[in-house]
Design a protein around this motif. Structure first.
Motif, short mmCIF file in Angstrom:
data_model
loop_
_atom_site.label_atom_id
_atom_site.label_comp_id
_atom_site.label_asym_id
_atom_site.label_seq_id
_atom_site.Cartn_x
_atom_site.Cartn_y
_atom_site.Cartn_z
N TYR A 88 33.73 54.53 43.52
CA TYR A 88 33.17 55.81 43.12
C TYR A 88 33.33 56.86 44.22
CZ TYR A 88 31.18 53.71 38.96
OH TYR A 88 31.04 53.09 37.74
N TYR A 89 33.61 58.08 43.80
CA TYR A 89 33.83 59.18 44.73
C TYR A 89 33.31 60.47 44.10
CZ TYR A 89 37.74 60.34 41.66
OH TYR A 89 38.50 60.67 40.57
N ILE A 90 33.14 61.47 44.92
CA ILE A 90 32.70 62.78 44.44
C ILE A 90 33.92 63.65 44.20
CG2 ILE A 90 31.29 64.82 44.93
CD1 ILE A 90 29.73 62.22 44.52
N ASP A 91 34.08 64.11 42.95
CA ASP A 91 35.27 64.90 42.61
C ASP A 91 35.11 66.35 43.05
OD1 ASP A 91 33.67 66.20 40.73
OD2 ASP A 91 34.42 65.03 39.04
N SER A 92 36.10 67.16 42.74
CA SER A 92 36.11 68.55 43.21
C SER A 92 34.99 69.39 42.61
CB SER A 92 37.47 69.20 42.87
OG SER A 92 37.72 69.12 41.47
N ASP A 93 34.42 68.91 41.50
CA ASP A 93 33.31 69.63 40.87
C ASP A 93 31.96 69.14 41.36
OD1 ASP A 93 35.04 71.18 39.30
OD2 ASP A 93 35.19 69.58 37.81
N GLY A 94 31.98 68.21 42.29
CA GLY A 94 30.74 67.69 42.83
C GLY A 94 30.11 66.58 42.01
N ASN A 95 30.87 66.05 41.04
CA ASN A 95 30.37 64.97 40.19
C ASN A 95 30.89 63.62 40.67
OD1 ASN A 95 29.14 66.86 38.37
ND2 ASN A 95 31.17 67.24 37.49
N GLU A 96 30.10 62.59 40.41
CA GLU A 96 30.53 61.24 40.76
C GLU A 96 31.55 60.75 39.74
OE1 GLU A 96 28.18 57.52 42.53
OE2 GLU A 96 27.90 57.70 40.37
N SER A 97 32.71 60.30 40.23
CA SER A 97 33.77 59.83 39.35
C SER A 97 34.17 58.41 39.73
CB SER A 97 35.00 60.74 39.43
OG SER A 97 34.70 62.05 38.97
N GLU A 98 34.73 57.70 38.76
CA GLU A 98 35.12 56.31 38.96
C GLU A 98 36.63 56.18 39.05
OE1 GLU A 98 33.76 52.26 36.78
OE2 GLU A 98 35.03 53.57 35.55
N ASP A 99 37.10 55.54 40.10
CA ASP A 99 38.51 55.18 40.23
C ASP A 99 38.69 53.82 39.54
OD1 ASP A 99 41.00 54.16 41.07
OD2 ASP A 99 40.93 55.31 42.93
N GLU A 100 39.52 53.75 38.51
CA GLU A 100 39.65 52.54 37.70
C GLU A 100 40.74 51.59 38.20
OE1 GLU A 100 40.01 53.48 33.58
OE2 GLU A 100 37.98 54.30 33.45
N THR A 101 41.31 51.87 39.36
CA THR A 101 42.43 51.06 39.86
C THR A 101 42.08 49.58 39.99
OG1 THR A 101 43.27 52.97 41.08
CG2 THR A 101 44.13 50.80 41.71
N LEU A 102 40.88 49.28 40.47
CA LEU A 102 40.53 47.88 40.72
C LEU A 102 40.42 47.07 39.43
CD1 LEU A 102 37.98 48.15 43.68
CD2 LEU A 102 40.37 47.43 43.75
N TYR A 103 40.04 47.70 38.33
CA TYR A 103 40.04 46.99 37.05
C TYR A 103 41.46 46.53 36.71
CZ TYR A 103 35.49 49.32 36.26
OH TYR A 103 34.20 49.78 36.36
N ASN A 104 42.40 47.48 36.84
CA ASN A 104 43.79 47.16 36.53
C ASN A 104 44.38 46.17 37.51
OD1 ASN A 104 43.79 48.92 34.31
ND2 ASN A 104 44.37 50.67 35.57
N THR A 105 43.98 46.27 38.77
CA THR A 105 44.49 45.36 39.79
C THR A 105 44.14 43.91 39.46
OG1 THR A 105 44.46 47.03 41.55
CG2 THR A 105 44.35 44.72 42.23
N LEU A 106 42.86 43.65 39.21
CA LEU A 106 42.46 42.28 38.89
C LEU A 106 43.14 41.79 37.62
CD1 LEU A 106 40.76 39.78 39.43
CD2 LEU A 106 38.85 40.87 38.25
N TYR A 107 43.19 42.63 36.60
CA TYR A 107 43.80 42.23 35.34
C TYR A 107 45.29 41.94 35.52
CZ TYR A 107 45.38 42.31 30.51
OH TYR A 107 45.96 41.97 29.29
N ARG A 108 45.99 42.74 36.30
CA ARG A 108 47.43 42.52 36.52
C ARG A 108 47.68 41.22 37.27
NH1 ARG A 108 48.53 48.89 38.04
NH2 ARG A 108 48.76 49.62 35.87
N TYR A 109 46.80 40.87 38.21
CA TYR A 109 46.93 39.56 38.87
C TYR A 109 46.82 38.44 37.83
CZ TYR A 109 45.98 41.87 43.42
OH TYR A 109 46.02 42.65 44.55
N LEU A 110 45.89 38.58 36.90
CA LEU A 110 45.69 37.55 35.87
C LEU A 110 46.91 37.47 34.96
CD1 LEU A 110 41.99 38.43 35.02
CD2 LEU A 110 42.76 36.33 36.16
#
Length: 260
Positions: free
Chosen positions: A112-134
């Motif tokens: 999670y990170y704070i985007d340019s609008d000051g809102n908390e956003s989710e980076d979904e890379t780790l979901y795809n990373t684990l799934y691609r390993y599987l």
């Protein structure tokens, strides 16, 4: 060990960027957000164990396995080859629930990170990373720490396995997983790049064996650097003191450490 190459083929690949490889006195300590740099190279034990995953050389060995796969594909890194492969929604939802709990704070902090609008956003890379390993390597039969840290394993089993032992109702994710495995599985995938990598690995004695050991989901079962040096895969490079070289050959000789 000695590498012998004709001048026309004398190219050397160098591994660089060791930003997270300096352990100092942290070997065996719990992971921190500092170990989450290139998300696509995050070892699966971090994503399965969360806060109790340990820093150690196993992280480097897993990444060495990914580098080996990259070399044998002769193409882009795995995440670019599998770019169309995205974590199915049910599995993603289950992982999100787990990774947003206190025992997985370190993963949430990385995602999670704070985007340019000051809102908390989710980076979904780790979901795809684990799934691609599987998809690439399959769901392990031995699921380490399943009793103490079984929530991620349960999410994987109950969404991606079609067996009634894991799910009362057929999962759409399981069908997507089988389709992705048919195309991109290292063991049987029909995608041309993956199939060529598999053929090259199987042509060299011990290559597939050492690769699969390096990318083991269980860090305690991964091949170590000593295992790699002593493997059948490396035996063809052991220096022969009686061999005669042509003066036009490019020869690089490396120290042979006592490994036994």
């Amino acid at each position: 060990f000695r590498l012998r190459m004709h001048p026309s083929r004398a190219f050397f690949a160098k591994l660089a960027d060791y930003g997270t490889s300096i352990l100092n006195d942290t070997n065996g300590q719990p992971i921190t957000i500092a170990q989450f740099t290139t998300f696509e190279n995050t070892p699966p034990d971090y994503l399965i164990l969360g806060n109790v995953a340990e820093q150690g050389y196993g992280h480097d060995c897993f990444c060495l396995g990914l580098c080996m796969l990259h070399l044998f594909t002769g193409h882009a890194p795995y995440e670019e080859i599998l770019e169309e492969v995205q974590c199915p929604e049910n599995l993603k939802s289950r992982l999100r629930k787990v990774w947003n709990t206190k025992p997985y704070d370190v993963i949430r902090s990385a995602m999670y990170y704070i985007d340019s609008d000051g809102n908390e956003s989710e980076d979904e890379t780790l979901y795809n990373t684990l799934y691609r390993y599987l998809v690439l390597f399959g769901i392990p039969e031995h699921q380490f720490c399943a009793k103490k840290r079984g929530k991620v394993w349960r999410a994987i089993n109950e969404t991606l396995k079609s067996s009634s032992n894991y799910s009362k109702t057929p999962s759409l994710d399981a069908a997507v997983f089988e389709k992705d495995r048919t195309k991109y599985s290292l063991a049987r995938g029909n995608h041309v790049i993956i199939a060529n990598a598999r053929r090259r690995l199987e042509e060299i004695d011990g290559a597939m064996e050492i690769l699969l050991s390096l990318v083991s989901f269980d860090p305690k079962k991964r091949a170590t650097p000593i295992d790699v040096i002593n493997s059948k895969f490396m035996s063809g490079l052991i220096e022969d003191p009686t061999e005669v070289y042509d003066e036009t050959d490019v020869v690089k000789s490396y120290t042979a450490y006592l490994t036994k």
